[in-house]
Design an enzyme around this catalytic site. Sequence first.
Site, PDB file in Angstrom:
ATOM      1  N   ASP A   1      10.966   1.811  -2.987  1.00 23.03           N
ATOM      2  CA  ASP A   1       9.768   2.180  -2.250  1.00 23.03           C
ATOM      3  C   ASP A   1       9.261   3.499  -2.834  1.00 23.03           C
ATOM      4  OD1 ASP A   1       7.791   3.026  -0.581  1.00 23.03           O
ATOM      5  OD2 ASP A   1       8.884   2.597   1.280  1.00 23.03           O
TER       6      ASP A   1
ATOM      7  N   TYR B   1      11.965   5.714   5.218  1.00 23.67           N
ATOM      8  CA  TYR B   1      10.870   5.089   5.967  1.00 23.67           C
ATOM      9  C   TYR B   1      10.111   4.176   5.023  1.00 23.67           C
ATOM     10  CZ  TYR B   1       6.451   4.686   8.602  1.00 23.67           C
ATOM     11  OH  TYR B   1       5.345   4.219   9.265  1.00 23.67           O
TER      12      TYR B   1
ATOM     13  N   LYS C   1      -0.222   5.683  -1.211  1.00 20.57           N
ATOM     14  CA  LYS C   1      -0.593   7.104  -1.282  1.00 20.57           C
ATOM     15  C   LYS C   1      -1.378   7.474  -2.543  1.00 20.57           C
ATOM     16  CE  LYS C   1       2.431   8.453   2.398  1.00 20.57           C
ATOM     17  NZ  LYS C   1       3.668   7.820   2.812  1.00 20.57           N
TER      18      LYS C   1
HETATM   19  C1  LIG Z   1       3.960   6.640   3.745  1.00 19.24           C
HETATM   20  C2  LIG Z   1       5.052   5.736   3.395  1.00 19.24           C
HETATM   21  C3  LIG Z   1       5.030   4.377   3.739  1.00 19.24           C
HETATM   22  C4  LIG Z   1       3.979   3.783   4.630  1.00 19.24           C
HETATM   23  O1  LIG Z   1       2.720   3.858   4.062  1.00 19.24           O
HETATM   24  P1  LIG Z   1       1.429   3.741   5.043  1.00 19.24           P
HETATM   25  O2  LIG Z   1       0.277   3.713   4.085  1.00 19.24           O
HETATM   26  O3  LIG Z   1       1.478   4.968   5.903  1.00 19.24           O
HETATM   27  O4  LIG Z   1       1.572   2.507   5.821  1.00 19.24           O
HETATM   28  C5  LIG Z   1       6.030   3.565   3.268  1.00 19.24           C
HETATM   29  N1  LIG Z   1       7.020   4.053   2.503  1.00 19.24           N
HETATM   30  C6  LIG Z   1       7.088   5.348   2.171  1.00 19.24           C
HETATM   31  C7  LIG Z   1       8.192   5.832   1.308  1.00 19.24           C
HETATM   32  C8  LIG Z   1       6.123   6.236   2.613  1.00 19.24           C
HETATM   33  O5  LIG Z   1       6.229   7.531   2.311  1.00 19.24           O
END
Ligand SMILES: *Cc1c(COP(=O)(O)O)cnc(C)c1O
Length: 433
Positions: free
Chosen positions: A240, A145, A273
Amino acid sequence: MTQPDRNLELFQRAARVIPGGVNSPVRAFKAVGGTPRFISRAQGAYMWDANGQRYVDYIGSWGPMILGHGHPEVVEAVQQALHAGFSFGAPTEREVELAEAILQRMPSMDMVRLVSSGTEAAMTAIRLARGATGRSKLIKFEGCYHGHADALLVKAGSGLATFGNPTSAGVPPEVVQHTLVLEYNNVAQLEEAFALHGKELACLMIEPIAGNMNFVRASIPFMRRARELCTEHGVLLVLDEVMTGFRVALGGAQSVYAKQIPGFEPDMTVMGKVIGGGMPLAAFGAKRAVMEHLAPLGTVYQAGTLSGNPVATACGLATLRLISQPGFYDALAAKTQALTSGLLAAAQAAGVPFSVDSEGGMFGFFLMPDLPQNYATVMQTDSKRFNHFFHSMLDAGVYFAPALYEAGFVSAAHTDADIAHTVDAAKSIFASL
Ligand SMILES: *Cc1c(COP(=O)(O)O)cnc(C)c1O
C-alpha cells in the site's frame, strides 16, 4: 475588543450539519483537543485559516501537495482540463497518459486501474487478489491503514488461529473473519502465520513505510522475509503505497527496498494521494496476468462513475511531470532532513527525549528516545506532551498533524526560512516541556 474566532464559529455551525463538524475524523482535533482550523486558502507552503492566521503546512493534505499548494503549472493544467469538460463517463487520452506515466516510474506493474480514493483502490486490490488466487484470507498489520473497506477495519484476535475483530461498529464479525492482523516488524509471528495459513492466503497487504502510525519503516529483514514467504506460498504481496508512492521517492518505497533487497518487487501496488496532486484520484496495479482478472477482461468486478476523471488526471499528470525533474527528490529530502535534524538538535538541547526519521518528503518524530518498530510502541508516546507541543507549534504558525500517530510532509515549496522558523518555534517549546 477581541475578534470573534471564525474557526470556532464555523466548527459549531459545522457540527450542526456534519457529524463531528468534519468529513474525515482526524480533522476534528479530537486527539489533541481544541478547535480545528477551517482553512480558507493555501499557497506554496502556507495555509490560512478563517481568522486569517497563516501556518507553515506540514500536512500537505496528508501527502498529495508535494509541490506545495497552487503550483502555477498544475493550476494551469487543471484550468485547461476544466474548460474541456468535467466528466464524460467515457475513456480519455489523459487516462492513458497517466497510466503510462505511473508504469514508467514503477516498473513492478504492467497495468493499472485508476479509481477515486485510496480506500477504493485498497478494497479493490483485495478483491482482485482473492479473485486471482481463488483464496479468501489476508494478512494486514496492526497500525497500518488501508482505507476504510469493511474487511480492513479490523484488529488482532486473541491468537493466530482466530483472525480479527472489527474495529468499527457496523462491520459484522463475519466480514473480517478472513483477515489476520499481525504485529508490524515481527518476523517470528509472520513465519508462524504462514506456517498455519499460507495456503489459504490471497494476499499480504502492508504499508512499506507505515505513515498511519506516525512513521515506522518495515525493517529490511522483515520485508525480505515477507517477500520470500509470499513467493513460497503463492500469496500476493501488496504494497500500500497510497502515502509513500511518489512521496518518498519517484519509484515509491518499493524502489527504496529494492536498493537493499536485490530483485525486490511487490506483486501489487496501491497508490493515491500524490498521483492526484490534491484531486480525488488513486490507482492499483500489478503484472498483466493479475490485472487481466479485472472486468471487463476477467471476472473480478470493479467500476466507477468518476474513475479516471479528466480534471483529476490533468492535476495528477502535471504533478508527476514536475516531480520527475532531475534532482527533485534530492532537494526534497535535503529540506526534510534540515527540518528533522533541526528538530532533533532543538530537542536534545532542551533534554527532551526525541527520535526522528524521514525518507524523501515524508517524516515522523516521536517524543521518545528510540524509533518505535510497531504500533504498540508508537502508542506509548506521552500524548499530553505531544498535544502541548502540537498546540504550541500551531500557535506559533506551524501546522503539524493533529495526532501523534500521523506522519508529516514537506513540500518543494518549503523554504529554508520556513524550516528555520519551525525549528526556532520548536526550540522554545521544547524548553517549556
Ligand atoms: C490515505 C491512505 C489510504 C486511504 O486513502 P483515501 O484516499 O483517504 O481513501 C490508504 N492507505 C494508506 C497507506 C493511506 O495513507
